[in-house]
Design an enzyme around this catalytic site. Structure first.
Site, mmCIF file in Angstrom:
data_model
loop_
_atom_site.group_PDB
_atom_site.id
_atom_site.type_symbol
_atom_site.label_atom_id
_atom_site.label_comp_id
_atom_site.label_asym_id
_atom_site.label_seq_id
_atom_site.Cartn_x
_atom_site.Cartn_y
_atom_site.Cartn_z
ATOM 1 N N HIS A 89 34.881 15.718 17.099
ATOM 2 C CA HIS A 89 35.915 14.778 17.697
ATOM 3 C C HIS A 89 36.622 14.604 18.535
ATOM 4 C CE1 HIS A 89 33.827 13.782 13.696
ATOM 5 N NE2 HIS A 89 34.552 12.257 13.908
ATOM 6 N N GLY A 90 37.300 15.946 18.372
ATOM 7 C CA GLY A 90 38.895 15.899 19.695
ATOM 8 C C GLY A 90 38.743 17.945 19.844
#
Lengths: 478, 310
Positions: free
Chosen positions: A326-327
């Protein structure tokens, strides 16, 4: 191009008309139109990154062919690794390079060494995590002989760049989507109408719920030190609804749009906030990613056929990778870890498959036990989202400690009554339709047409009137 | 395929018709509500204008008055507000209208029509709040000159109308397009704040090089307001509210001299009275910023204005 933009409202009917009236003689023409329109769709945001997508997809296309052609197992593996390294390499440079460099520098500074870091001033290409994983699914499946290699580049590029799901999924499995590009597509009235309904519901979720929730969530998360515990808890609920309606709204529009073109995409959300435990939540949230990790990480690591402590390790790996996907930030890793910690007790006590069916199946209301389970799961999920939303780990912990203070039992300072009423109505509609593909999915209508149209009109009016400021989809950044 | 398009077409016709009908109905009800509001019989003085009068005149101190000033209000809008209120309330005898130096500049024209620097925010606010209550010629003027903003602000405008109907407003001040006395501006009086206001009011850019022009449109609607009042025997007082000395000194001389020559013409030809206080040397603590009084300032200034009204 955003789904909730005027540009898309013009783009979609044009492509739809060309698709069914001009390119309808041959599915290859339709595939070609899909590729062109997908490139326009993607290039609308930044045309330079089209080349990146074409490059990585081109490598995968060739790797797929070579894997199939060669009889030598070592060569097969080499081509598979070429594909994996190309995809993950591009992802690593654009998404994770600065994260690793920063942490490397910090680690050395901690040990007393000073290093001059090199960081890249790059923009993260929209949807890179999605199309990369979709491309990987193809080469891995070809390598595993689950799928023959694609011989037609147009069909392959149409699969990779199919505009409805290009930038935020669902992350399609090659075995599901690719064969659809080889078949003649017939216009199906019911499917198209269902698609339009799903698009309408997706727009409602995104424009009305998510964009308005973002106003309150942003305010509360930005100034969390000044708000009471009850407001902070409400802020985490606002974010929970924001992220759900933002992402599932996008998926609904994507799946609905694909239906208009005669394609069937996999389901991505199945009313996750009605889950009774975290395991069920993860079977219902971002299904295309969860199953991707299951198929391409968890099962290759041994799946359920290994000892319990190896299973625990594997679960931890999958959740940590999922967070990192996700990041490039410790907050996402913490979010993944926390979800793993929620999940592991269920696995250890063999309860992770206790809730397979839909909550309160066949009933109007949940039992008190189910209600408590659903509420508790939602609360745990909302707490985890705090890590996802916060800028740093220290902010996350400070936010959570702010919730669990005496002021938790005070009246929230931010309490938009009419908007909360809309959220409640939204939850009610989703609850009533929780056994359907989407909330506006109806198999046979026994209600007068005028009433149904009236309902659609109300939704359109609410979208028009209560639409928050146009926000980009959260998952575009992943 | 054909049934799909037919159904889509039918639904589109149904939706567009229903939306237009709803819009027309909402607007009609809204206008009806606006036209039936009655002020108390004792209210005989209207205070109108922009944020200067909004912050300077406290209508809870000023007996028999009501302050409908709204920030950034162009005289075109004030004219429409005045017509609306007076048509239902013939007891109005006095109008105190804000008329500061910056009211002669083209700044408010640019805001109304979203032209150039700094204008869009105010333009959107004005269009969304006032568009429905403007008379048809003014609506047309806005559509001709500012269509993108008019379209963008349709939605908040409709929401405002619906809200006013749902809550069954019975007072003008409940409507967002009508202002009210606003007790002070929570800003600190310092050089940069003063400079910002000067640039805002008198220059077209943030560098302070290109000066605003004298506004013919503001002048036209100011004269319309005065004529409208004259026809109804309403006395007009133009109020030049106090400003801080630091602000006053930075007003371009050209504006000050043009202002006074213009006012001379108005006094001679239109029988208006100027209540002129920009140079009244109030202490710093009376100001919110360089050109707005705060609550304390308003409490001192309001009786001064009141004493001048016949």
């Amino acid at each position: 191009m955003l789904f909730n933009s005027i540009e898309f409202a013009i783009f979609l009917p044009i492509v739809f008309t060309l698709y069914w009236f001009v390119a309808n003689k041959n599915y290859r023409w339709q595939n070609f139109l899909i590729v062109i329109s997908s490139f326009v769709f993607y290039g609308w945001w930044d045309w330079r990154f089209l080349f990146l997508m074409i490059f990585s997809a081109g490598i995968d296309f060739l790797a797929g062919l070579k894997i199939e052609q060669t009889g030598n197992q070592k060569k097969k593996k080499a081509f598979l690794f070429l594909s994996i390294f190309t995809n993950l390499g591009i992802l690593g440079v654009f998404k994770y390079f600065n994260f690793f460099i920063d942490n490397f520098v910090r680690a050395f500074s901690f040990l007393g060494y000073q290093i001059n870091p090199v960081s890249l001033e790059v923009i993260l290409p929209v949807g890179i995590s999605f199309y990369t994983f979709q491309a990987l699914s193809y080469t891995i499946d070809v390598y595993k002989n689950r799928l023959p290699a694609v011989k037609e580049p147009v069909a392959y590029f149409a699969y990779i760049s199919f505009f409805p799901q290009l930038v935020a999924g669902p992350i399609e499995r090659a075995t599901n989507l690719l064969p659809q590009f080889y078949k003649a597509r017939r216009f199906d009235y019911d499917n198209a109408v269902n698609g339009l309904r799903q698009i309408l519901w997706g727009l409602f979720k995104k424009i009305v719920i998510a964009d308005n929730c973002s106003i309150y969530a942003n305010e509360i998360f930005s100034n969390y030190r000044h708000y009471s515990g009850s407001t902070l808890l409400l802020g985490s609920f606002f974010f929970a609804f924001q992220i759900y309606c933002d992402f599932s709204g996008y998926s609904d529009i994507a799946i609905g749009s694909a239906r208009l073109f005669g394609f069937s995409l996999m389901r991505n959300f199945a009313y996750p906030y009605f889950s009774r435990d975290i395991a069920e939540f993860w079977r219902r949230w971002h299904i295309s990613l969860s199953t991707w990790f299951r198929d391409y990480v968890y099962i290759p690591l041994g799946g359920t056929k290994v000892r319990r402590h190896i299973q625990i390790r594997n679960i931890l790996i999958v959740f940590l990778i999922s967070g990192f996907w996700h990041g490039a930030s410790w907050t996402f890793i913490a979010w993944g870890l926390l979800n793993a910690l929620y999940f592991l007790p269920l696995l250890i006590f063999g309860k992770h498959r206790s809730n397979i069916n839909t909550a309160a199946e066949g009933k109007l209301l949940p039992s008190p036990v189910e209600f408590i389970q659903i509420s508790l799961t939602f609360l745990l999920t909302s707490i985890a989202w705090i890590f996802f939303r916060s800028k740093s780990l220290s902010d996350s912990f400070a936010y959570i400690s702010g919730i669990f203070s005496k002021s938790l039992f005070t009246v929230p300072e931010v309490f938009p009554k009419s908007f909360i009423a809309i959220i409640m109505a939204f939850v009610l509609v989703e609850w009533l339709q929780r056994d359907k593909q989407h909330a506006l999915h109806v198999e046979s209508l026994k209600i007068p047409r005028l009433a149904v149209w009236g309902f659609y009109l109300i939704l359109i009016l609410i979208i028009f009137l209560y639409g928050g400021t146009q926000q980009q989809f959260i998952y575009f950044q992943f | 395929m054909k049934p799909f398009f037919i159904k889509l077409f039918k639904f589109s016709v149904f939706a567009v018709t229903a939306i237009l009908c709803l819009y027309a109905l909402t607007t009609a009800l809204y206008i009806y509500k606006l036209n039936t509001i009655k002020l108390g019989d004792n209210i005989n003085t209207l205070i109108l204008g922009d944020s200067q009068t909004q912050t300077a005149v406290n209508d809870s101190i000023f007996t028999n008055s009501i302050n409908y000033s709204h920030n950034s209000e162009h005289y075109l809008i004030t004219y429409n507000v005045l017509k609306l209120v007076v048509s239902n309330n013939p007891q109005i005898r006095n109008v105190v209208l804000g008329f500061s130096f910056h009211n002669t500049s083209t700044f408010y024209d640019r805001c109304l029509f979203n032209e150039g620097n700094k204008a869009e925010g105010i333009s959107r606010m004005l269009c969304s709040r006032y568009f429905t209550m403007l008379d048809n010629s003014n609506k047309l003027m806005l559509i001709e000159n500012n269509l993108p903003v008019v379209l963008k602000t349709l939605r908040p405008g409709v929401l405002d109308m619906m809200e006013s109907l749902v809550y069954n407003y019975s007072n003008y001040q409940d409507y967002r397009f009508i202002g009210r006395y606003y007790p002070g501006i929570k800003r600190i009086l310092n050089d940069s704040v003063v400079k910002e206001s000067i640039l805002w009011h008198f220059y077209t850019d943030s560098t302070g090089i290109e000066m605003e022009n004298f506004s013919d449109l503001q002048s036209e609607y100011l004269k319309k307001i005065i004529s409208f009042c004259k026809e109804r025997n309403i006395k007009v007082y133009l109020l030049n509210t106090p400003v801080h000395q630091d602000y006053y000194k930075q007003i371009p001389q050209e504006f000050i001299s043009r202002y006074y020559s213009y006012i001379k013409d108005l006094e001679e030809n239109y029988n208006v009275t100027l209540l002129d206080y920009p140079d009244c040397k109030f202490p710093d603590e009376y100001f919110g910023d360089g050109n707005h009084l705060n609550r304390l300032g308003a409490s001192v200034f309001t009786p001064m204005v009141m004493s001048r009204i016949e």
